[in-house]
Every structure is written in structure tokens, then in C-alpha cells.
Write a protein that holds these residues in place. Structure first.
Motif, mmCIF file in Angstrom:
data_model
loop_
_atom_site.group_PDB
_atom_site.id
_atom_site.type_symbol
_atom_site.label_atom_id
_atom_site.label_comp_id
_atom_site.label_asym_id
_atom_site.label_seq_id
_atom_site.Cartn_x
_atom_site.Cartn_y
_atom_site.Cartn_z
ATOM 1 N N GLY A 136 0.856 -0.945 -0.149
ATOM 2 C CA GLY A 136 -0.130 -0.147 -0.374
ATOM 3 C C GLY A 136 0.410 0.898 0.256
ATOM 4 O O GLY A 136 0.569 2.569 -0.359
ATOM 5 N N PRO A 137 2.044 1.475 0.806
ATOM 6 C CA PRO A 137 2.592 2.325 0.480
ATOM 7 C C PRO A 137 3.373 2.246 -0.429
ATOM 8 O O PRO A 137 3.362 4.292 -0.934
ATOM 9 N N ALA A 138 4.175 1.866 -1.527
ATOM 10 C CA ALA A 138 4.401 1.853 -2.267
ATOM 11 C C ALA A 138 3.491 2.291 -3.127
ATOM 12 O O ALA A 138 3.015 3.791 -4.824
ATOM 13 N N ILE A 139 1.930 2.172 -3.792
ATOM 14 C CA ILE A 139 1.870 2.140 -4.619
ATOM 15 C C ILE A 139 1.199 3.509 -4.004
ATOM 16 O O ILE A 139 0.529 4.728 -5.247
ATOM 17 N N LYS A 140 0.804 4.111 -2.654
ATOM 18 C CA LYS A 140 0.405 5.722 -2.921
ATOM 19 C C LYS A 140 1.509 6.311 -3.182
ATOM 20 O O LYS A 140 1.096 7.752 -4.113
ATOM 21 N N LEU A 141 2.584 6.128 -2.754
ATOM 22 C CA LEU A 141 4.199 6.746 -3.296
ATOM 23 C C LEU A 141 3.402 6.972 -4.981
ATOM 24 O O LEU A 141 3.901 7.868 -5.468
ATOM 25 N N LEU A 142 3.785 5.920 -5.786
ATOM 26 C CA LEU A 142 3.518 5.910 -6.637
ATOM 27 C C LEU A 142 2.503 7.156 -7.236
ATOM 28 O O LEU A 142 2.680 7.208 -8.269
ATOM 29 N N GLU A 143 1.158 6.894 -6.777
ATOM 30 C CA GLU A 143 0.135 7.134 -7.265
ATOM 31 C C GLU A 143 0.262 8.946 -7.312
ATOM 32 O O GLU A 143 -0.559 9.726 -8.173
ATOM 33 N N ARG A 144 0.835 9.038 -6.069
ATOM 34 C CA ARG A 144 1.135 10.543 -5.852
ATOM 35 C C ARG A 144 2.141 11.284 -6.867
ATOM 36 O O ARG A 144 2.274 12.102 -6.817
ATOM 37 N N LEU A 145 2.896 10.597 -7.183
ATOM 38 C CA LEU A 145 3.609 10.831 -8.576
ATOM 39 C C LEU A 145 3.524 10.836 -9.331
ATOM 40 O O LEU A 145 4.300 10.576 -10.341
ATOM 41 N N ASN A 146 1.983 10.552 -9.396
ATOM 42 C CA ASN A 146 1.448 10.504 -11.389
ATOM 43 C C ASN A 146 1.344 9.619 -12.250
ATOM 44 O O ASN A 146 2.010 9.608 -12.732
ATOM 45 N N PHE A 147 1.889 7.749 -11.395
ATOM 46 C CA PHE A 147 1.975 6.631 -11.724
ATOM 47 C C PHE A 147 0.400 6.425 -12.000
ATOM 48 O O PHE A 147 0.066 6.541 -11.234
ATOM 49 N N VAL A 148 0.318 5.809 -13.833
ATOM 50 C CA VAL A 148 -0.722 4.746 -13.049
ATOM 51 C C VAL A 148 -0.577 3.641 -13.707
ATOM 52 O O VAL A 148 0.175 2.794 -14.058
#
Length: 164
Positions: A136-148
Motif C-alpha cells: 500500500g505505501p508504495a502504491i500511494k507513493l507511485l500514485e502521488r508521483l503521477n504513476f498509473v
């Protein structure tokens, strides 16, 4: 194939964190997050051997692996870099943070610097990352950085791609 050559290992400086080459003196502090080919180091010797391989990968033009450093106290808090795809003008971005620094924004800032370097210095056309579906933390990080999210992979992993 050597894709990039630097007389000096590239350092990227931000307001709160910097990305720099990992030094021999850093290795003892990074054992818990030292990996090579998905194998974790258990001793300083193993971590040093892994770092030697990582350094050779850089010299060969296959990857770039930075230490993330807190500018205020110069403590190394984690690592990030590009580990695959550079020969195709792409980069798989990965990162690991020392547990005592979780939730403090270091990785968001470090990864932002790495993304900027990848796009503007290396000229990458595509940046992606893979993580476990339960991370979950990595997924939130990636989404915060504009990854989909772009794909479900084997071994319960998912792939994300930077949207520019």
C-alpha cells in the motif's frame, strides 16, 4: 552498451534531499535495504559485494543507483534509481527506504528528483515501476508521483507507468 558517461557520478540536489553515489562508508547503514537480483544482504560483506555489482552496472550503462541523503544532517535515508530498460530509452524506477524514515516524505522527494533526472538528463521516453499488490505505501507513493497502474504481473506484482 554505454548509454551515459559521466566523469563524476551524477549528484542531484533538491531542497530537502539529495541523490548521490553510495559510498563505502554508507554500506553498514544500508544492510537492511541492500538488494541485488531480489536477494537481500545479511552482512556488511554481502552488502559491499552487492554495491560493487551495482557500481559495475552503472559503469556498463545499465543502471544508476543513488543514495537518498537528508540535506540537513547528511544521513542516508534510502536508495533509488533506474535498474532496467535504459538501453531502450526507458527506465524502471525503484526505491527502498530505511524503516526509521517511513512517512516523513523523503521518498516522495527523492523519487521526484530521480524522475526529473530521468526525463530531462537521461531523456527517458518511459518510466515505470513494479511493486507488490499488497504494498500500500508504495502504491500511494507511485500514485502521488503521477504513476498509473498499467498491468498485473506475475508473482502478485503490479506495474505502474509515469503519466507525463
Amino acid at each position: 552498451m554505454k548509454l551515459f558517461q559521466y566523469d563524476n557520478f551524477p549528484q542531484v540536489t533538491g531542497s530537502r534531499v539529495s541523490l548521490r553515489q553510495i559510498l563505502e562508508t554508507d554500506i553498514k547503514d544500508l544492510i537492511e535495504i541492500s538488494f541485488y537480483d531480489a536477494i537481500r544482504a545479511e552482512t556488511v560483506q554481502q552488502a559491499a559485494e552487492m554495491q560493487s555489482k551495482i557500481n559495475q552496472d552503472y559503469l556498463d550503462g545499465n543502471s544508476i543507483h543513488w543514495g537518498i541523503v537528508d540535506n540537513a544532517n547528511h544521513n542516508i535515508v534510502g536508495t533509488c534509481g533506474y535498474y532496467r530498460g535504459l538501453d531502450k530509452g526507458e527506465g524502471e524506477l525503484g526505491c527502498v527506504l530505511l524503516s526509521q524514515y517511513y512517512g516523513q516524505g523523503y521518498m516522495t522527494e527523492g523519487m521526484s528528483l530521480a524522475i526529473d533526472f530521468g526525463l530531462h538528463t537521461l531523456g527517458l521516453k518511459r518510466i515505470w515501476a513494479a511493486t507488490g499488490q499488497q504494498n500500500g505505501p508504495a502504491i500511494k507513493l507511485l500514485e502521488r508521483l503521477n504513476f498509473v497502474k498499467t498491468a498485473d504481473l506475475n508473482d502478485d506484482e503490479i506495474e505502474y507507468e509515469l503519466q507525463k
